[in-house]
Write a protein that holds these residues in place. Structure first.
Motif, PDB file in Angstrom:
ATOM      1  N   PRO A  99       0.829  -1.215   0.000  1.00 25.60           N
ATOM      2  CA  PRO A  99       0.000   0.000   0.000  1.00 25.60           C
ATOM      3  C   PRO A  99       0.863   1.265   0.000  1.00 25.60           C
ATOM      4  CG  PRO A  99      -0.735  -1.579   1.678  1.00 25.60           C
ATOM      5  CD  PRO A  99       0.592  -2.057   1.184  1.00 25.60           C
ATOM      6  N   TYR A 100       0.547   2.173  -0.896  1.00 27.12           N
ATOM      7  CA  TYR A 100       1.262   3.447  -1.000  1.00 27.12           C
ATOM      8  C   TYR A 100       2.783   3.257  -0.995  1.00 27.12           C
ATOM      9  CZ  TYR A 100      -3.390   4.880   0.524  1.00 27.12           C
ATOM     10  OH  TYR A 100      -4.746   5.038   0.650  1.00 27.12           O
ATOM     11  N   PRO A 101       3.317   2.538  -1.975  1.00 31.35           N
ATOM     12  CA  PRO A 101       4.754   2.209  -1.953  1.00 31.35           C
ATOM     13  C   PRO A 101       5.655   3.431  -1.956  1.00 31.35           C
ATOM     14  CG  PRO A 101       3.778   1.748  -4.111  1.00 31.35           C
ATOM     15  CD  PRO A 101       2.653   2.039  -3.190  1.00 31.35           C
ATOM     16  N   GLU A 102       5.268   4.500  -2.660  1.00 28.71           N
ATOM     17  CA  GLU A 102       6.115   5.692  -2.698  1.00 28.71           C
ATOM     18  C   GLU A 102       6.218   6.323  -1.310  1.00 28.71           C
ATOM     19  OE1 GLU A 102       3.378   5.349  -4.499  1.00 28.71           O
ATOM     20  OE2 GLU A 102       3.990   5.146  -6.608  1.00 28.71           O
ATOM     21  N   ILE A 103       5.089   6.419  -0.620  1.00 25.91           N
ATOM     22  CA  ILE A 103       5.102   7.039   0.705  1.00 25.91           C
ATOM     23  C   ILE A 103       5.863   6.173   1.702  1.00 25.91           C
ATOM     24  CG2 ILE A 103       3.648   7.792   2.624  1.00 25.91           C
ATOM     25  CD1 ILE A 103       1.504   8.522   0.585  1.00 25.91           C
ATOM     26  N   VAL A 104       5.612   4.864   1.669  1.00 29.54           N
ATOM     27  CA  VAL A 104       6.308   3.953   2.583  1.00 29.54           C
ATOM     28  C   VAL A 104       7.813   4.008   2.343  1.00 29.54           C
ATOM     29  CG1 VAL A 104       6.629   1.534   3.213  1.00 29.54           C
ATOM     30  CG2 VAL A 104       4.320   2.420   2.834  1.00 29.54           C
ATOM     31  N   THR A 105       8.208   4.009   1.077  1.00 30.39           N
ATOM     32  CA  THR A 105       9.631   4.072   0.760  1.00 30.39           C
ATOM     33  C   THR A 105      10.244   5.369   1.252  1.00 30.39           C
ATOM     34  OG1 THR A 105       9.295   2.713  -1.216  1.00 30.39           O
ATOM     35  CG2 THR A 105      11.329   3.998  -1.098  1.00 30.39           C
ATOM     36  N   ALA A 106       9.551   6.481   1.045  1.00 31.71           N
ATOM     37  CA  ALA A 106      10.059   7.775   1.495  1.00 31.71           C
ATOM     38  C   ALA A 106      10.225   7.797   3.010  1.00 31.71           C
ATOM     39  CB  ALA A 106       9.128   8.892   1.047  1.00 31.71           C
ATOM     40  N   VAL A 107       9.248   7.287   3.735  1.00 32.22           N
ATOM     41  CA  VAL A 107       9.312   7.281   5.194  1.00 32.22           C
ATOM     42  C   VAL A 107      10.490   6.434   5.673  1.00 32.22           C
ATOM     43  CG1 VAL A 107       8.140   6.484   7.284  1.00 32.22           C
ATOM     44  CG2 VAL A 107       6.879   7.771   5.545  1.00 32.22           C
ATOM     45  N   ILE A 108      10.665   5.254   5.088  1.00 34.67           N
ATOM     46  CA  ILE A 108      11.751   4.371   5.514  1.00 34.67           C
ATOM     47  C   ILE A 108      13.109   4.969   5.172  1.00 34.67           C
ATOM     48  CG2 ILE A 108      12.846   2.134   5.090  1.00 34.67           C
ATOM     49  CD1 ILE A 108      10.053   0.955   4.759  1.00 34.67           C
ATOM     50  N   ALA A 109      13.275   5.445   3.937  1.00 34.30           N
ATOM     51  CA  ALA A 109      14.566   5.975   3.510  1.00 34.30           C
ATOM     52  C   ALA A 109      14.965   7.203   4.324  1.00 34.30           C
ATOM     53  CB  ALA A 109      14.524   6.312   2.020  1.00 34.30           C
ATOM     54  N   ILE A 110      14.041   8.137   4.472  1.00 32.79           N
ATOM     55  CA  ILE A 110      14.345   9.352   5.239  1.00 32.79           C
ATOM     56  C   ILE A 110      14.541   9.006   6.717  1.00 32.79           C
ATOM     57  CG2 ILE A 110      13.443  11.591   5.975  1.00 32.79           C
ATOM     58  CD1 ILE A 110      11.958  11.720   3.277  1.00 32.79           C
TER      59      ILE A 110
END
Length: 239
Positions: A99-110
């Motif tokens: 779900p919402y891969p872009e948002i999840v990726t951004a949260v994890i990376a940042i």
């Protein structure tokens, strides 16, 4: 310069909805990233200052790697590279079913990048304030982990509320990098408004004020915490 100002673009549909949704998404990414950074940073910071050489080594590797690689590169690695090098089923889930891969990726990376920075702040706080009290805590009969949990870590965290404010602000600003993987946060929505209306100055003025308000609110909140339980409160108590 023959530029025609039109501030009404900031209150016209659908542009006002785009800008406000971008602002709310920026705020959400910032808060979630900071939660990840704080959780990981505390664990890594404690491990970095722990007596165990293995724990110090593992925490040091994490801090050195994630703090040294630019966050934009980390964002691309998590979003574009990771799904291609993991097993096919996992990669397919990351690209299609998460779900919402872009948002999840951004949260994890940042969060991971900021967590490495927070870990060093936690380590410094523990070593400066908490560690000198460890012998006294152990002399009372506390075990090493109890002394860290009850004495060193709470005092160390209280001492670094001020420095953590800067890390929180950096995390907020890093949220703008998520536009590079398709997250429609505040900067991305401002660009969309500019592309549709050619009113870039107005759109980015809204973005500037939005980031400023979020940053000032974060600074005010952290200053309140610092005055109540943080380093400022410690200095008042020992004055």
């Amino acid at each position: 310069m023959n530029y025609r100002w039109d501030w009404s673009v900031l209150i016209r549909e659908p542009f006002v909805d785009w800008l406000w949704s971008g602002l709310l998404l920026t705020l959400a990414i910032s808060i979630m990233s900071w939660a990840v950074a704080l959780a990981i940073g505390i664990v890594a910071g404690v491990a970095r200052s722990a007596p165990s050489p293995v724990a110090r080594l593992l925490a040091g590797i994490y801090i050195d790697v994630f703090r040294s690689v630019p966050p934009l590169v980390q964002l691309f690695l998590w979003y574009f590279v990771l799904p291609e090098i993991v097993p096919d089923a996992v990669g397919l889930w990351l690209k299609r079913d998460l779900p919402y891969p872009e948002i999840v990726t951004a949260v994890i990376a940042i969060g991971l990048f900021a967590g490495a920075r927070v870990a060093e702040q936690v380590r410094a706080g523990i070593e400066a304030v908490g560690a000198p009290l460890l012998p006294a805590a152990l002399a009372t009969g506390l075990r090493p982990m109890q002394a860290y949990r009850l004495i060193a870590l709470p005092l160390g965290l209280r001492a670094i509320v001020g420095p953590l404010t800067s890390e929180f602000l950096i995390t907020i600003k890093l949220s703008s990098l998520s536009l590079t993987i398709g997250v429609l946060e505040l900067t991305a929505q401002s660009r969309h408004v500019e592309n549709y209306t050619f009113q870039g100055f107005e759109a980015f003025t809204f973005a500037t004020i939005g980031y400023l308000v979020i940053g000032l609110c974060a600074t005010g909140l952290m200053r309140l915490i610092d005055n109540r339980i943080g380093g400022a409160a410690l200095r008042k108590a020992t004055a």
